[in-house]
Design an enzyme around this catalytic site. Structure first.
Site, short mmCIF file in Angstrom:
data_model
loop_
_atom_site.label_atom_id
_atom_site.label_comp_id
_atom_site.label_asym_id
_atom_site.label_seq_id
_atom_site.Cartn_x
_atom_site.Cartn_y
_atom_site.Cartn_z
N HIS A 1 -5.83 -45.10 -23.24
CA HIS A 1 -7.17 -44.64 -23.54
C HIS A 1 -8.10 -45.63 -24.39
CE1 HIS A 1 -5.42 -40.60 -23.11
NE2 HIS A 1 -6.46 -40.02 -23.33
N1 ADP Z 1 -1.16 -30.54 -18.40
C1 ADP Z 1 -2.31 -29.75 -18.64
N2 ADP Z 1 -2.46 -28.38 -17.58
C2 ADP Z 1 -3.42 -27.76 -17.83
N3 ADP Z 1 -4.53 -27.90 -18.51
C3 ADP Z 1 -4.25 -28.77 -19.52
C4 ADP Z 1 -3.22 -29.77 -19.55
N4 ADP Z 1 -3.44 -30.39 -20.37
C5 ADP Z 1 -4.43 -30.30 -21.42
N5 ADP Z 1 -5.23 -29.16 -20.44
C6 ADP Z 1 -6.28 -28.51 -20.86
O1 ADP Z 1 -7.36 -29.56 -21.09
C7 ADP Z 1 -8.10 -29.05 -22.50
C8 ADP Z 1 -8.54 -30.55 -23.03
O2 ADP Z 1 -9.30 -31.23 -22.27
P1 ADP Z 1 -10.07 -32.28 -22.65
O3 ADP Z 1 -10.53 -32.22 -24.41
O4 ADP Z 1 -11.42 -32.69 -21.74
O5 ADP Z 1 -9.14 -33.55 -22.67
P2 ADP Z 1 -8.15 -34.27 -23.69
O6 ADP Z 1 -6.99 -33.45 -24.03
O7 ADP Z 1 -7.74 -35.74 -22.61
O8 ADP Z 1 -9.15 -34.88 -24.63
C9 ADP Z 1 -7.28 -28.21 -23.20
O9 ADP Z 1 -7.76 -27.35 -23.83
C10 ADP Z 1 -6.15 -27.60 -22.01
O10 ADP Z 1 -6.96 -26.62 -21.44
MG MG Z 2 -9.90 -36.96 -25.14
#
Ligand code: ADP
Ligand code: MG
Ligand code: ADP
Ligand code: MG
Ligand code: MG
Ligand code: MG
Lengths: 213, 128, 128, 213
Positions: free
Chosen positions: C10
């Site tokens: 990241h």
């Molecule tokens: N392995 C996964 N399968 C399905 N949905 C997921 C998974 N990991 C995370 N999410 C979804 O992604 C959302 C977060 O997205 P985002 O904030 O854009 O990405 P990050 O977690 O990388 O910052 C979570 O609230 C969840 O719903």
């Molecule tokens: Mg993020």
């Protein structure tokens, strides 16, 4: 579902996600890293730009382009997840300028399958899947019950899908996260609504809105 | 306040990049300080940088110290042998994964034991 | 040649610092490339950077791809789903510890399976 | 052992490590990260500088200062390891301008104990311990056999220690490393002489040389 409706859906989704950016980000601040609103807004903004410069022949091509854009333009987990789903939806649709409501429903399920294959989340893990899976089930059920090809059937099915997504989203509140960043919190993730499930609801609601008009 | 986190790495860039990640997940509520690289800015570990980073992160709630590899572990241990403090805990965890887990949990206001074990439990997480 | 290593993080700083460490243990014999941060240089992951880093590291002997956290894993997987190649392996390992182990073993001229499992086995190492 | 001999030992060690920098580094290149020569040279160079500016009252203070300097000036594992050993040696010696050969031997063992406590290596792990432990044993045995306080006994015991360190160093070749960076290599670390055991031999040889003159 034709190119116009496909474009209208993604446009409505981009509008909704732009309007709700802060709400999504504040949900992510509670159990994640405060970027889900920004991620989704950036992603669907990029989809809008990409579509503005393209002339896809059918809805399948619209969704494939949208998915590819999401995968490459969102810096968080939601990018590859929604991106894979839209790409799979696009590829699952038969060629041609118009596809019927049943084929579109099968495409939505192909999108869910791709998202689950990529992310490995099961229902109840407090993720996108908790809104997406019931939405697809409700879509199929509505179509089976009320039948109907054409956009009338699709509009009703999309309405059912949006309602089920909203219910699935609210049902994430008492769940403990088992995938994604929120899972680091263990039991402390309980009591918060999942950001990804919330954006999924917005996207299905955008479909219902676009199909209704 | 919350439990502070000290990142001890052979590389200043590695430590600084990880601190940025932790800030994103934990916000400003958690003190994250770094001891990256040797005294002269090269790859290695520095007794003085580690001691100073622990001092900066210290709060009433305690500090977890996460080392990346071999000599980070040994130098951090040498610092703690010299300046023993029950509220400063050297933690055995995978560096990045343990630090992220510790930061998330520290941000909830959890105590030193809880933060330390969340980092240690990161050995049992899997990614795929 | 030897097996190449792709670091997906990241943070661009984190990935670059880790690459420096790997160069120190593995010398110039091992190709180590990085995909750090989002397209615009912020924290996040980039499909394009990952795809390019894999391309750069590719050699006849294969490539191991090591992701740091959640969306690095997902984006790397999305890249590999799109560009499937039996010589490019997404590996489940603690980021820093697995990468160091992989670099050390890759420098000995070991094959893809051996390098990948040395990284995976880093989950079972302990530091203290 | 008095301040002059303590200083002469560390000086001889600094000379030897400076002369052998490349050899140590090339041993570390085979099973580590190619910096052991540089680390040791930097560390003992800094010890020389620190001692030049200090007026320690007894050999204990000389070694404590040397240890503190090594811990803080060497960027690798060898710094805290040798540094802890010298600090423990310094602290174990009785106060006063001169200590006898038996007390110095007990101090060497306290140094080994500190190094083992810090690094957790056992004999056979292909580390500093494989040269240091037999050196201390040989020192004690020589003193027991030939007796003798004063620097005559110490010189003979130091000679025995250096010989045992050399043997321990050579015996690391067929060993598999279980501590430090070389342990990443697993079985591939077999067949190479351990850099740290080699610098330990140089340090004990420097003691023997300094005590002989
Ligand atoms: N392995 C996964 N399968 C399905 N949905 C997921 C998974 N990991 C995370 N999410 C979804 O992604 C959302 C977060 O997205 P985002 O904030 O854009 O990405 P990050 O977690 O990388 O910052 C979570 O609230 C969840 O719903
Ligand atoms: Mg993020
Ligand atoms: N835990 C340990 N206990 C004893 N000696 C060790 C330990 N770890 C490493 N060593 C010794 O340190 C030597 C390497 O020192 P050096 O190259 O200066 O540090 P680094 O491994 O951090 O680059 C090894 O050859 C080994 O003899
Ligand atoms: Mg997020
Ligand atoms: Mg070394
Ligand atoms: Mg080193």
């Amino acid at each position: 579902m034709d190119v116009a409706l496909a474009r209208a859906w993604l446009d409505a989704a981009a509008d909704a996600l732009a309007a709700r950016t802060e709400e999504l980000t504040s949900l992510d601040a509670a159990i994640g890293d405060s970027d889900h609103g920004v991620n989704m807004n950036r992603g669907f903004g990029a989809v809008r730009t990409a579509l503005a410069g393209a002339s896809p022949a059918g809805p399948g091509a619209v969704f494939t382009l949208a998915g590819t854009t999401l995968v490459s333009k969102v810096g968080g987990a939601s990018g590859p997840l929604y991106g894979s789903a839209f790409r799979a939806l696009g590829k699952a649709l038969p060629e041609g300028a118009e596809v019927d409501a049943a084929a579109f429903g099968a495409g939505l399920r192909a999108g869910l399958d791709a998202l689950v294959k990529l992310g490995g989340a099961a229902p109840g893990d407090k993720t996108i899947v908790d809104a997406y899976a019931p939405a697809v089930d409700a879509y199929d059920a509505a179509l089976r019950e009320h039948g109907g090809d054409g956009d009338g059937g699709l509009a009703a099915a999309a309405r059912a899908a949006a309602g089920a997504a909203a219910e699935g989203m609210r049902a994430t509140v008492p769940l403990q996260a088992r995938k994604g960043r929120a899972s680091y919190l263990g039991e402390r993730s309980i009591g918060h609504q999942d950001p990804g499930a919330t954006s999924t609801w917005l996207i299905f609601q955008a479909l219902a809105d676009a199909a209704a008009t | 306040m919350s439990v502070g986190i000290v990142l001890v790495s052979h590389s200043a860039d590695l430590a600084a990049g990880l601190r940025d990640l932790l800030r994103q997940v934990a916000g400003d509520t958690v003190a994250v300080t770094v001891a990256g690289g040797s005294d002269d800015g090269g790859l290695g570990t520095s007794y003085d940088l580690i001691r100073d980073a622990i001092g900066e992160a210290a709060s009433g709630d305690g500090v977890v110290v996460l080392p990346d590899l071999g000599s980070s572990v040994l130098t951090a241990r040498a610092v703690l042998d010299e300046h023993p403090d029950a509220r400063v805990r050297l933690v055995d965890a995978p560096f990045v994964e343990g630090a992220v887990a510790a930061a998330v949990i520290a941000a909830t206001g959890a105590d030193l034991d809880t933060v330390a074990s969340s980092a240690e439990e990161a050995w049992h997480a899997r990614k795929l």
